[in-house]
Design a protein around this motif. Structure first.
Motif, PDB file in Angstrom:
ATOM      1  N   VAL A 223     -61.039  24.152 -61.300  1.00  0.00           N
ATOM      2  CA  VAL A 223     -60.498  23.329 -62.116  1.00  0.00           C
ATOM      3  C   VAL A 223     -60.704  21.937 -62.060  1.00  0.00           C
ATOM      4  CG1 VAL A 223     -57.860  22.398 -62.213  1.00  0.00           C
ATOM      5  CG2 VAL A 223     -58.234  24.918 -61.914  1.00  0.00           C
ATOM      6  N   GLN A 224     -60.737  21.458 -62.983  1.00  0.00           N
ATOM      7  CA  GLN A 224     -60.989  19.777 -63.284  1.00  0.00           C
ATOM      8  C   GLN A 224     -59.796  19.090 -62.905  1.00  0.00           C
ATOM      9  OE1 GLN A 224     -64.016  18.928 -64.481  1.00  0.00           O
ATOM     10  NE2 GLN A 224     -63.867  16.644 -64.369  1.00  0.00           N
ATOM     11  N   ASP A 225     -60.050  17.853 -62.125  1.00  0.00           N
ATOM     12  CA  ASP A 225     -58.669  17.147 -61.646  1.00  0.00           C
ATOM     13  C   ASP A 225     -58.330  16.656 -62.822  1.00  0.00           C
ATOM     14  OD1 ASP A 225     -60.544  15.195 -62.161  1.00  0.00           O
ATOM     15  OD2 ASP A 225     -60.545  14.249 -60.246  1.00  0.00           O
ATOM     16  N   ASN A 226     -56.988  16.215 -62.902  1.00  0.00           N
ATOM     17  CA  ASN A 226     -56.237  15.343 -63.755  1.00  0.00           C
ATOM     18  C   ASN A 226     -56.276  16.088 -65.277  1.00  0.00           C
ATOM     19  OD1 ASN A 226     -55.281  13.056 -62.218  1.00  0.00           O
ATOM     20  ND2 ASN A 226     -57.438  12.785 -61.990  1.00  0.00           N
ATOM     21  N   ASN A 227     -56.371  17.372 -65.277  1.00  0.00           N
ATOM     22  CA  ASN A 227     -56.314  18.108 -66.364  1.00  0.00           C
ATOM     23  C   ASN A 227     -54.912  18.231 -66.952  1.00  0.00           C
ATOM     24  OD1 ASN A 227     -55.194  20.225 -65.103  1.00  0.00           O
ATOM     25  ND2 ASN A 227     -56.931  21.634 -65.457  1.00  0.00           N
ATOM     26  N   GLY A 228     -54.095  18.011 -66.391  1.00  0.00           N
ATOM     27  CA  GLY A 228     -52.538  18.106 -66.903  1.00  0.00           C
ATOM     28  C   GLY A 228     -51.706  19.367 -66.636  1.00  0.00           C
ATOM     29  N   SER A 229     -52.549  20.515 -66.931  1.00  0.00           N
ATOM     30  CA  SER A 229     -52.097  21.855 -66.638  1.00  0.00           C
ATOM     31  C   SER A 229     -51.851  22.292 -65.277  1.00  0.00           C
ATOM     32  CB  SER A 229     -52.871  22.821 -67.526  1.00  0.00           C
ATOM     33  OG  SER A 229     -52.813  22.550 -68.791  1.00  0.00           O
ATOM     34  N   PHE A 230     -53.160  22.018 -64.327  1.00  0.00           N
ATOM     35  CA  PHE A 230     -53.244  22.603 -63.340  1.00  0.00           C
ATOM     36  C   PHE A 230     -53.506  21.683 -62.085  1.00  0.00           C
ATOM     37  CE2 PHE A 230     -54.795  26.158 -65.831  1.00  0.00           C
ATOM     38  CZ  PHE A 230     -53.723  26.771 -65.991  1.00  0.00           C
ATOM     39  N   ALA A 231     -53.482  20.591 -62.490  1.00  0.00           N
ATOM     40  CA  ALA A 231     -53.941  19.285 -61.363  1.00  0.00           C
ATOM     41  C   ALA A 231     -53.936  18.162 -62.073  1.00  0.00           C
ATOM     42  CB  ALA A 231     -55.230  19.618 -60.893  1.00  0.00           C
ATOM     43  N   SER A 232     -52.599  17.389 -61.740  1.00  0.00           N
ATOM     44  CA  SER A 232     -52.513  16.023 -62.225  1.00  0.00           C
ATOM     45  C   SER A 232     -52.595  15.088 -61.158  1.00  0.00           C
ATOM     46  CB  SER A 232     -50.769  16.131 -62.614  1.00  0.00           C
ATOM     47  OG  SER A 232     -49.886  16.288 -61.546  1.00  0.00           O
ATOM     48  N   TYR A 233     -53.700  15.267 -60.642  1.00  0.00           N
ATOM     49  CA  TYR A 233     -53.905  14.311 -59.377  1.00  0.00           C
ATOM     50  C   TYR A 233     -55.811  14.520 -59.329  1.00  0.00           C
ATOM     51  CZ  TYR A 233     -53.036  18.733 -57.245  1.00  0.00           C
ATOM     52  OH  TYR A 233     -52.657  20.242 -57.202  1.00  0.00           O
ATOM     53  N   ASP A 234     -56.216  13.479 -58.591  1.00  0.00           N
ATOM     54  CA  ASP A 234     -57.693  13.480 -58.247  1.00  0.00           C
ATOM     55  C   ASP A 234     -58.128  14.718 -57.385  1.00  0.00           C
ATOM     56  OD1 ASP A 234     -57.983  11.171 -59.887  1.00  0.00           O
ATOM     57  OD2 ASP A 234     -58.185   9.903 -58.137  1.00  0.00           O
ATOM     58  N   ALA A 235     -59.422  15.156 -57.654  1.00  0.00           N
ATOM     59  CA  ALA A 235     -59.917  16.164 -56.598  1.00  0.00           C
ATOM     60  C   ALA A 235     -60.020  15.206 -55.051  1.00  0.00           C
ATOM     61  CB  ALA A 235     -61.163  16.681 -57.043  1.00  0.00           C
TER      62      ALA A 235
END
Length: 201
Positions: free
Chosen positions: A64-76
């Motif tokens: 998952v890409q960080d800050n993508n909204g759906s699954f990660a609203s934060y930095d890796a």
């Protein structure tokens, strides 16, 4: 010390260092492939080159890409992507070579749950539990580490989702390094090599 002894010393020191080289994890921060948003098994298996194997299940394991909204609203934790296990039974694993049998290593990783959820993770080396099933918070990344003594030159590192339902858990920044005792052993062997060479001289 003449050239013959210098050559012998170089050979012995090189052989000693090589025998205790740290195991190498490929794609340790899940930066490949560049997903732009997300990618799940079997797409990742079709692409290849990730270094990791992603299990197929009722849900998904993937990147998952960080800050993508759906699954990660934060930095890796490291880089811009993270490994993700979506539900109970999902697994991300990699066969890691380069262990020295009998030596102890520190296995480290960062973990965090998808925002709004409590995740679950269980870390194994082959079939041996090295970090028991536990809840994972969505509040922040947590750096984890555990000691492991190698019993083979190659082991399978496994991140297994221990939760249930839609409780996605992220993994990032994985590493395996020899513990200080191993480095001390290397130093002792190097000292012994120097003493032996001086005696021969």
């Amino acid at each position: 010390m003449n050239k013959k002894y210098i050559s012998s010393a170089v050979f012995l020191l090189t052989a000693t260092a090589a025998s205790f080289a740290a195991p190498t994890i490929f794609n340790a921060s899940f930066e490949a492939p560049d997903t732009a948003n997300e990618a799940w098994e079997p797409t990742l298996l079709d692409q290849g080159g990730t270094g990791w194997e992603f299990s197929a299940s009722a849900f998904h394991a993937g990147v998952v890409q960080d800050n993508n909204g759906s699954f990660a609203s934060y930095d890796a934790a490291d880089g811009t992507q993270m490994g993700s296990v979506w539900s109970g039974g999902d697994e991300i694993a990699q066969n890691v070579g380069g262990f020295a049998i009998g030596e102890t290593y520190t296995i480290s990783w960062s973990e965090r749950a998808r925002q709004g959820y409590t995740g679950g993770l269980w870390v194994l080396m082959d079939s041996l539990t090295i970090d028991a099933a536990h809840a994972v918070s969505d509040a922040s990344w947590v750096a984890k580490s555990i000691s492991f003594t190698a019993t083979a030159e190659t082991h399978r590192l496994r991140f297994f989702h221990s939760g249930a339902g839609d409780t996605m858990t992220h993994i990032d920044n994985v590493s395996i390094i020899p513990e200080p005792g191993t480095y001390a052993l290397i130093g002792g062997m190097l000292s012994l090599t120097v003493v032996m060479l001086r005696r021969r001289r």
